[in-house]
Structures are given as structure tokens and as C-alpha cells.
Motif scaffolding. Structure first.
Motif, PDB file in Angstrom:
ATOM      1  N   PRO A  34       0.799  -1.232   0.000  1.00  8.28           N
ATOM      2  CA  PRO A  34       0.000   0.000   0.000  1.00  8.28           C
ATOM      3  C   PRO A  34       0.824   1.271   0.000  1.00  8.28           C
ATOM      4  CG  PRO A  34      -0.945  -1.604   1.505  1.00  8.28           C
ATOM      5  CD  PRO A  34       0.351  -2.180   1.036  1.00  8.28           C
ATOM      6  N   ASP A  35       1.983   1.240   0.686  1.00  9.72           N
ATOM      7  CA  ASP A  35       2.769   2.470   0.827  1.00  9.72           C
ATOM      8  C   ASP A  35       4.023   2.518  -0.033  1.00  9.72           C
ATOM      9  OD1 ASP A  35       0.996   3.468   2.740  1.00  9.72           O
ATOM     10  OD2 ASP A  35       2.029   2.403   4.354  1.00  9.72           O
ATOM     11  N   ALA A  36       4.435   1.392  -0.585  1.00 10.59           N
ATOM     12  CA  ALA A  36       5.721   1.381  -1.287  1.00 10.59           C
ATOM     13  C   ALA A  36       5.788   0.246  -2.303  1.00 10.59           C
ATOM     14  CB  ALA A  36       6.865   1.244  -0.275  1.00 10.59           C
TER      15      ALA A  36
ATOM     16  N   ASN B  93      21.150  -3.401  -2.569  1.00  6.59           N
ATOM     17  CA  ASN B  93      20.685  -4.243  -3.674  1.00  6.59           C
ATOM     18  C   ASN B  93      19.165  -4.265  -3.821  1.00  6.59           C
ATOM     19  OD1 ASN B  93      20.205  -5.655  -1.334  1.00  6.59           O
ATOM     20  ND2 ASN B  93      21.126  -7.586  -2.025  1.00  6.59           N
ATOM     21  N   LEU B  94      18.497  -3.423  -3.036  1.00  6.45           N
ATOM     22  CA  LEU B  94      17.034  -3.350  -3.130  1.00  6.45           C
ATOM     23  C   LEU B  94      16.619  -1.886  -2.967  1.00  6.45           C
ATOM     24  CD1 LEU B  94      14.882  -5.731  -3.357  1.00  6.45           C
ATOM     25  CD2 LEU B  94      14.271  -5.146  -1.027  1.00  6.45           C
ATOM     26  N   VAL B  95      15.645  -1.481  -3.773  1.00  8.34           N
ATOM     27  CA  VAL B  95      15.151  -0.105  -3.702  1.00  8.34           C
ATOM     28  C   VAL B  95      13.697  -0.127  -3.241  1.00  8.34           C
ATOM     29  CG1 VAL B  95      14.721   2.032  -4.973  1.00  8.34           C
ATOM     30  CG2 VAL B  95      16.664   0.579  -5.584  1.00  8.34           C
ATOM     31  N   LYS B  96      13.397   0.740  -2.286  1.00 15.08           N
ATOM     32  CA  LYS B  96      12.027   0.915  -1.808  1.00 15.08           C
ATOM     33  C   LYS B  96      11.548   2.292  -2.261  1.00 15.08           C
ATOM     34  CE  LYS B  96       9.351   1.439   2.482  1.00 15.08           C
ATOM     35  NZ  LYS B  96       9.438   1.475   3.968  1.00 15.08           N
ATOM     36  N   LEU B  97      10.555   2.312  -3.143  1.00 13.82           N
ATOM     37  CA  LEU B  97      10.030   3.560  -3.687  1.00 13.82           C
ATOM     38  C   LEU B  97       8.712   3.883  -2.992  1.00 13.82           C
ATOM     39  CD1 LEU B  97      10.672   2.720  -7.440  1.00 13.82           C
ATOM     40  CD2 LEU B  97      12.011   4.292  -6.034  1.00 13.82           C
ATOM     41  N   SER B  98       8.622   5.019  -2.363  1.00 15.04           N
ATOM     42  CA  SER B  98       7.398   5.404  -1.663  1.00 15.04           C
ATOM     43  C   SER B  98       6.293   5.715  -2.662  1.00 15.04           C
ATOM     44  CB  SER B  98       7.652   6.628  -0.780  1.00 15.04           C
ATOM     45  OG  SER B  98       6.431   7.072  -0.208  1.00 15.04           O
ATOM     46  N   ARG B  99       5.087   5.268  -2.370  1.00 14.50           N
ATOM     47  CA  ARG B  99       3.941   5.534  -3.230  1.00 14.50           C
ATOM     48  C   ARG B  99       3.183   6.789  -2.797  1.00 14.50           C
ATOM     49  NH1 ARG B  99       0.890  -0.146  -4.361  1.00 14.50           N
ATOM     50  NH2 ARG B  99       0.172   1.041  -6.168  1.00 14.50           N
ATOM     51  N   LYS B 100       3.510   7.301  -1.601  1.00 14.21           N
ATOM     52  CA  LYS B 100       2.775   8.447  -1.075  1.00 14.21           C
ATOM     53  C   LYS B 100       3.656   9.663  -0.805  1.00 14.21           C
ATOM     54  CE  LYS B 100      -0.791   5.513   1.001  1.00 14.21           C
ATOM     55  NZ  LYS B 100      -1.531   5.136   2.245  1.00 14.21           N
TER      56      LYS B 100
ATOM     57  N   ASP C  18       3.604 -18.115  -8.469  1.00 12.16           N
ATOM     58  CA  ASP C  18       2.884 -17.579  -7.327  1.00 12.16           C
ATOM     59  C   ASP C  18       3.077 -16.076  -7.286  1.00 12.16           C
ATOM     60  OD1 ASP C  18       1.462 -18.390  -4.704  1.00 12.16           O
ATOM     61  OD2 ASP C  18       2.987 -16.953  -4.076  1.00 12.16           O
ATOM     62  N   TYR C  19       2.039 -15.335  -6.846  1.00 11.39           N
ATOM     63  CA  TYR C  19       2.090 -13.888  -6.828  1.00 11.39           C
ATOM     64  C   TYR C  19       1.870 -13.355  -5.423  1.00 11.39           C
ATOM     65  CZ  TYR C  19       1.967 -14.210 -11.883  1.00 11.39           C
ATOM     66  OH  TYR C  19       2.272 -14.498 -13.184  1.00 11.39           O
ATOM     67  N   HIS C  20       2.291 -12.127  -5.211  1.00  8.73           N
ATOM     68  CA  HIS C  20       2.188 -11.485  -3.897  1.00  8.73           C
ATOM     69  C   HIS C  20       0.739 -11.263  -3.506  1.00  8.73           C
ATOM     70  CE1 HIS C  20       3.114  -9.048  -0.497  1.00  8.73           C
ATOM     71  NE2 HIS C  20       2.510  -7.995  -1.006  1.00  8.73           N
ATOM     72  N   LEU C  21       0.394 -11.562  -2.262  1.00  9.37           N
ATOM     73  CA  LEU C  21      -0.966 -11.394  -1.768  1.00  9.37           C
ATOM     74  C   LEU C  21      -1.001 -10.220  -0.794  1.00  9.37           C
ATOM     75  CD1 LEU C  21      -1.874 -15.107  -1.072  1.00  9.37           C
ATOM     76  CD2 LEU C  21      -2.193 -13.806  -3.152  1.00  9.37           C
ATOM     77  N   ASN C  22      -1.399  -9.062  -1.256  1.00  5.74           N
ATOM     78  CA  ASN C  22      -1.533  -7.914  -0.378  1.00  5.74           C
ATOM     79  C   ASN C  22      -2.380  -6.866  -1.091  1.00  5.74           C
ATOM     80  OD1 ASN C  22      -1.113  -5.865   1.615  1.00  5.74           O
ATOM     81  ND2 ASN C  22       0.801  -6.899   2.135  1.00  5.74           N
ATOM     82  N   GLU C  23      -3.090  -6.065  -0.312  1.00  3.43           N
ATOM     83  CA  GLU C  23      -3.962  -5.065  -0.910  1.00  3.43           C
ATOM     84  C   GLU C  23      -3.153  -4.090  -1.763  1.00  3.43           C
ATOM     85  OE1 GLU C  23      -6.554  -3.072   1.708  1.00  3.43           O
ATOM     86  OE2 GLU C  23      -7.221  -4.891   2.733  1.00  3.43           O
ATOM     87  N   GLU C  24      -3.784  -3.659  -2.834  1.00  2.00           N
ATOM     88  CA  GLU C  24      -3.248  -2.653  -3.737  1.00  2.00           C
ATOM     89  C   GLU C  24      -2.014  -3.134  -4.490  1.00  2.00           C
ATOM     90  OE1 GLU C  24      -2.772   1.174  -2.003  1.00  2.00           O
ATOM     91  OE2 GLU C  24      -4.618   1.027  -0.822  1.00  2.00           O
ATOM     92  N   SER C  25      -1.749  -4.409  -4.489  1.00  2.00           N
ATOM     93  CA  SER C  25      -0.633  -4.922  -5.275  1.00  2.00           C
ATOM     94  C   SER C  25      -1.182  -5.761  -6.404  1.00  2.00           C
ATOM     95  CB  SER C  25       0.323  -5.727  -4.409  1.00  2.00           C
ATOM     96  OG  SER C  25      -0.333  -6.849  -3.891  1.00  2.00           O
ATOM     97  N   GLY C  26      -0.427  -5.890  -7.444  1.00  2.00           N
ATOM     98  CA  GLY C  26      -0.950  -6.546  -8.643  1.00  2.00           C
ATOM     99  C   GLY C  26      -0.238  -7.838  -8.912  1.00  2.00           C
ATOM    100  N   PRO C  27      -0.554  -8.471 -10.051  1.00  2.00           N
ATOM    101  CA  PRO C  27      -1.575  -8.042 -11.000  1.00  2.00           C
ATOM    102  C   PRO C  27      -2.995  -8.353 -10.531  1.00  2.00           C
ATOM    103  CG  PRO C  27      -0.576 -10.064 -11.745  1.00  2.00           C
ATOM    104  CD  PRO C  27       0.188  -9.645 -10.520  1.00  2.00           C
ATOM    105  N   ARG C  28      -3.937  -7.570 -11.019  1.00  2.00           N
ATOM    106  CA  ARG C  28      -5.331  -7.750 -10.645  1.00  2.00           C
ATOM    107  C   ARG C  28      -6.183  -7.997 -11.885  1.00  2.00           C
ATOM    108  NH1 ARG C  28      -6.844  -6.378  -5.488  1.00  2.00           N
ATOM    109  NH2 ARG C  28      -5.236  -5.449  -4.174  1.00  2.00           N
TER     110      ARG C  28
END
Length: 622
Positions: free
Chosen positions: A20-22, A56-63, A604-614
Motif C-alpha cells: 500500500p505504501d511502497a 541491492n534493493l530499492v524501496k520507492l514510496s507511493r505516497k 505464485d504472486y504477492h498477496l496484499n492489498e493494492e498490489s498486482g496483477p489484478r
């Protein structure tokens, strides 16, 4: 770059693990980002003088107008790697904060690594398998407390598992190599409340309702035994390490769960399966752990398996390799019911009953006949007086598509007492209710049988003598001889290789199904996608196409959409998180079945709100 452009670029990303946030993305996937975003990330690392090997990992804020450069030194090696350092940059204030986690006892950890890399990453399939293990173990059912190492390990233990080289093992089946470890495992073994995956599959197919005796061949500390006994089932078990003195006894159902993985010698593995088979009266369940080459490559090979960090042997399989090994060991057909789990029937009648139930359709019959004046004849009077009995009998006729014999209708004696014979009862019902629905029922039963026989050819066809008596009567009624039935079924099976015919059937299905999506490529039909609830509405040919592919996968329990690839001989299965509940459900599982190669790929895909694909166009399917 300003905040507006940053937010716009991040919101449009089609890659990465979306929360949801990143959005999290591994360094190997930076090339998939817009050039402006790539340049900003690399420029920040250079400006802050952070060595390239230290993130080696980037966290991009969505807000917010911010990002973090994260360092997970063991991203590839560890299934759930720990965070060592975080550099969070506020691009609005041009400020940054460095957090060192190297001395933390409970650092943040990563899950679902496959969502952070591109599909081309060499470890992508391995990451998927790791996630699938956690899903099957029930570890992701509540994601609130899984982000830190201690809580994650506690969750794993509470579900009765232990991590060995990053893979989940039932701790009740592990041999302790030290007193301290033994005490820890004993403590966690008794808090496992769930049945093992093979037992869950048996329960799903109604084999654990008390009608069968059960023997667990290689039962570990007996978790399944305790749970099944608590439900009043007749169950016994044996294990070479924990219950070596227990007697090996015959049972209707025998489970040999994840035993062959730990046996070094191939011949001994075969003997184990054969030993379990010898104790089986009706059904044997064989299961084994799956892994791919990229995971195995990091270990020291030994014979046809690997040596783990605990100095123990493990032999992992692919889905198709496991099927081949079972069938070679037993010279019997193995039926895939779930990834890594197969049914092998000794009771051929039970096997046919199980297989037929996979292809048998149900129909709600609506009687449209109007009552006739009862004064016109004794027949009308008879049906008025005994309407419930005749209605029940006619439903039995429609279910079979023919007149049932005495053994097939429980109330036959009542009917015979009233009208004399069942043949007369059938003639009376035909006259009273008409033949329209009976003709539909007959056609449905013929198609169901042809699908059943055709799919049987795709695996290993069973001799006529093993068919249930009911099926033999069906063959006599609808095909005259078994030879005729098998020839028609074989002809139907061979047609699934006819691309033009498959295309024609898919076009027709798209017209006839309540809902479906027909995709085109270069102006030609490419695939037909539909909800599984419409599977029984397909033509016999398309049902055989789908059912043959499912022989390699198993049941559609967590699958909602089915995609028929018209030209390639492939089938894709799509499973969504709470499909019925959400308007735009999240994809959690994709399975591609390649019939020509007899192979199955799991994604298998990530299970979390606002994440895709949907699924944006759910209304087109459901």
C-alpha cells in the motif's frame, strides 16, 4: 525530478513488489524502470557515497517524495533474507537517515522475493517455490506479524515446521541431532493443529469420513495420527525413527508423505513405495518435496540428490519426475491431485468412481409437464396418488439417462409393488412426463462417458473388467459394446491435437457460454478464458482438452479462471485471492500446463492489498 513526476512514474510501474505504501524492486530489475527513475536512484547512491555493493534493493514510496536503498546481503541465498542496512532519503527536504540492523536480534526480513525480480531472473522459479511452500503451510493467512525474523520463525514453528536450508520441513519428522535441538523440536511438535497436505487432500475428497481404515507409512512423531484419532478415525502408523517398533498393517488408505525425499538409495525409495503399496487395500497417497535446478545448484550433489547444511540427504523432484518415479516403481497409473501429491488406486472400482466424479455433470431438472384430468385414465390417478414416488423415480432415470435396474434405485420394491415391474414404471413415466428431458439426459450421459474414457486414454486406460457395474450397463445402453465406446473416445481424444477444430469449438463456446473472453493475436483467435463454473457447458472435445491437462495438475480448488491456448496445446489456470468477494481480485497463482511436454509450471504472486496483477474485467468472466 519533482514530487509530481516521481509519484506519477512510481504509480505507473508494472514491476516490483507492491504494498500500500511502497514498491520494492531488486537491483536486477532496475532496467525495467523508466530511465528518469533509474538515473535518480543511481545518482542518490553516488551522491551519498554508498558503495554499489552496499545496497541491492530499492524501496520507492507511493505516497511521499522519498525512497530507500536497502542492503540484503543474502537476498539470493536465504529464503527470507534479513535487512543489514537501510538508507532512507527524503527528496523533498534533501535529507537522509542511515539505520544499521547488523546487530539487531530481530531484523526485518523479506518474503515473496519473486515479486521483486523480473521473470528472467535465474532464481525466479526457485523463489516462487519457496513462497508456494509457505502458502501451503498456511503461513500467509495473516500477514500482520510476518515482517520480522523472530515473529516469522515463531509462526513457522507454531504451524509445525522448521527451516532447513531455507525450505520448510515438518518438525515432527526431523531427527534431532542434539539435546538442545531435540527439546526445541519437541516443544514445537505438539502445537501443530493442522493436518499435513496429503491428509488435507484426502479430506477434501471425502476419504476421511470414517468409512476407511488409514495407515501412515513414515508418520514422524505422529501429528496426523493424533489429529485423526481425535476425530474418531481408525488410524495407525509406523516410522523408522520415531515408531520403529510399531507394526506395519494393511489399511484401506495408506499415506507415504514426504518419505522418499530423505532416502539416499534410489532402489530403497522404490522399495519404500512398494512396501507402502503392499499394505494398501484401496488407495495409496504418495507425496514428495519439489524444487528446481537453481535451488539445488547451491548444494553439494550426492548421488541423485544433495547434502543439506544439516549433513542430511535430500532428493527433490519436479512434478513430472515424481509421477514417472511412482509409476516406474509400482507399474500403476499415478493421478495428480495437487503439486507434489499423487493418488494411486489399488481398488480399480474406487479409482473409476473417483475419476468419473471429476467428469460427471449435475443438472437441476425442471419438470414442465402439466397435470392431466385424473378422470381420463387410471394412469393419471396412479401418478396423482403416488406423485412423490414417481417424481423420485423419474429423477433417478434422468440422472442415469436410462431406466435404472433394481440395484440402482433404493425404492424399487415400493414401485414394483404398485405397478408390477420397473420396466412398466419406466414406460408409464415416459408417457406421463414426456421424453424431452430424457433425451437431454441421455446425450449428457453419453458425452460424460466419452470424456471419461478419452481422458482415461490420456493416462492409462483401465480394463473393462474394472469398470463399475453401473458403467457397464451404461456402455451396453448407449454404445452397445465396450469396443464401440473406446473407439469413439479415442477418436475424441485425438481431435484435441486438431488446431482448426479446437479453434472452431472455442469460437462456438464463446458464443454459447454465459460469459467468456476470446483473445486474438495477429487477427486470429489465440485463447479462450472462462470461469470454471462453465466447464461443464463446454463441448465434449474442449472438456477432454481441459481434463487431460488437469491430469498433470489436480483439482481446481483454488483456481477460478481457465485459459485454453488454441494453437500451442497448453492450458493456463488462474487463481485469485477471494475472487467472489472483490470487484478487482488479486492474482495469487498462475499454472501453465504443457501437455506436449507433460510438464507443469507454477507461478505464485504477492498477496496484499493494492498490489498486482489484478483482474480488471472480472465482469467479463463472472
Amino acid at each position: 525530478m519533482d514530487a509530481t513526476l516521481f509519484k506519477s512514474l512510481v504509480s505507473e510501474l508494472a514491476v516490483g513488489k507492491k504494498l500500500p505504501d511502497a514498491i520494492y524492486i531488486h537491483e536486477s530489475g532496475l532496467t525495467a524502470l523508466p530511465t528518469k527513475l533509474q538515473n535518480v536512484i543511481l545518482a542518490i547512491g553516488k551522491a551519498l557515497k554508498i558503495p554499489r555493493e552496499n545496497w541491492n534493493l530499492v524501496k520507492l514510496s507511493r505516497k511521499q517524495f522519498s525512497l530507500s536503498l536497502l542492503h540484503y546481503p543474502t537476498f539470493v541465498e536465504d529464503s527470507y533474507p534479513a535487512l543489514k542496512q537501510s538508507v532512507t532519503v527524503d527528496l523533498e527536504k534533501l535529507a537522509h537517515k542511515v539505520t544499521d540492523y547488523s546487530n539487531y536480534d530481530n531484523p526485518p526480513i523479506l518474503h515473496r522475493k519473486e515479486t521483486m525480480v523480473l521473470p528472467e531472473h535465474p532464481n525466479y522459479e526457485e523463489f516462487q517455490q519457496i513462497t508456494e511452500e509457505g502458502v501451503q503451510a498456511g503461513l500467509y493467512e495473516n500477514s500482520r506479524h510476518i515482517g520480522f525474523k523472530a515473529s516469522w520463525e515463531a509462526l513457522i514453528n507454531s504451524h509445525g515446521y522448521e527451516l532447513v536450508d531455507g525450505r520448510l520441513f515438518r518438525n515432527s519428522a526431523l531427527i534431532a541431532d542434539g539435546d538442545k535441538q531435540k527439546i526445541q523440536r519437541d516443544k514445537t511438535a505438539i502445537v501443530r493443529y493442522e493436518l499435513s497436505a496429503p491428509m488435507k487432500v484426502l479430506a477434501k475428497h471425502s476419504f476421511l469420513e470414517g468409512q476407511y481404515s488409514i495407515f501412515d507409512y513414515g508418520c514422524g512423531r505422529g501429528d496426523d495420527l493424533r489429529e485423526l484419532e481425535a476425530h474418531g478415525l481408525d488410524v495407525l502408523g509406523w516410522d523408522p525413527n520415531f515408531l520403529p517398533d510399531a507394526e506395519k498393517v494393511n489399511a484401506d488408505l495408506v499415506n507415504i508423505g514426504f518419505v522418499i525425499n530423505v532416502i539416499e538409495e534410489r532402489n530403497e525409495r522404490m522399495e519404500a513405495i512398494q512396501g507402502a503399496w503392499a499394505l494398501t487395500d484401496k488407495l495409496l497417497v504418495v507425496s514428495a518435496m519439489l524444487a528446481n535446478e537453481s535451488y539445488l545448484a547451491r548444494f553439494r550433489p550426492y548421488k541423485d540428490g544433495i547434502i543439506t547444511s544439516r549433513k542430511t540427504f535430500q532428493k527433490y523432484y519436479t512434478q513430472s519426475e515424481l509421477k514417472m518415479f511412482i509409476e516406474l516403481s509400482l507399474d500403476e497409473s499415478a493421478i495428480a491431485v495437487a503439486p507434489g501429491i499423487y493418488f494411486i488406486f489399488k481398488d480399480k472400482y474406487l479409482e473409476q468412481d473417483f475419476l468419473q466424479n471429476r467428469h460427471k455433470r449435475q443438472r437441476s431438472w425442471e419438470h414442465k409437464s402439466k397435470p392431466i384430468d385424473i378422470k381420463e385414465a387410471n394412469t393419471q390417478l396412479l401418478f396423482t396418488k403416488h406423485d412423490e414416488l414417481f417424481e423420485d423415480y423419474w429423477k433417478a432415470c434422468l440422472l442415469l439417462g436410462r431406466a435404472p435396474v433394481k440395484e440402482e434405485y433404493q425404492r424399487a420394491d415400493e414401485l414394483i409393488e404398485i405397478v408390477g415391474t420397473l420396466k412398466k414404471a419406466f414406460r408409464l413415466c415416459q408417457g406421463f412426463y414426456g421424453n424431452d428431458e430424457l433425451k437431454i439426459a441421455q446425450q449428457m450421459r453419453i458425452e460424460d462417458l466419452l470424456v471419461y474414457f478419452a481422458v482415461g486414454y490420456f493416462g492409462k486406460r483401465k480394463p473393462y473388467r474394472y469398470q463399475p457395474e453401473q458403467t457397464k450397463r451404461d456402455i451396453k445402453t448407449f454404445f452397445d459394446t465396450n469396443k464401440n465406446a473406446q473407439e469413439k473416445a479415442k477418436d475424441l481424444l485425438f481431435k484435441i491435437a486438431d488446431v482448426e477444430l479446437i479453434e472452431e469449438e472455442c469460437l462456438e463456446a464463446h458464443k454459447e457460454l454465459p460469459k467468456s473472453v476470446l483473445a486474438e493475436e495477429f487477427g486470429h483467435p489465440h485463447s479462450l478464458t472462462f470461469h470454471k463454473q462453465y466447464l461443464d457447458l463446454l463441448s465434449p472435445l474442449l472438456r477432454v482438452y481441459v481434463s487431460s491437462a488437469l491430469q498433470l495438475y489436480g483439482e481446481l480448488e483454488d483456481i477460478q479462471l481457465i485459459k485454453i491456448h488454441i494453437t500451442s496445446g497448453k492450458l493456463t489456470l488462474l487463481g485469485y485471492e477471494e475472487f467472489e468477494k472483490h470487484d478487482i481480485p488479486l492474482l495469487k497463482e498462475r499454472v501453465k500446463i504443457k501437455m506436449a511436454d507433460q510438464d507443469v509450471d507454477f507461478f505464485d504472486y504477492h498477496l496484499n492489498e493494492e498490489s498486482g496483477p489484478r483482474l480488471e474485467n472480472k465482469n467479463a468472466f463472472y
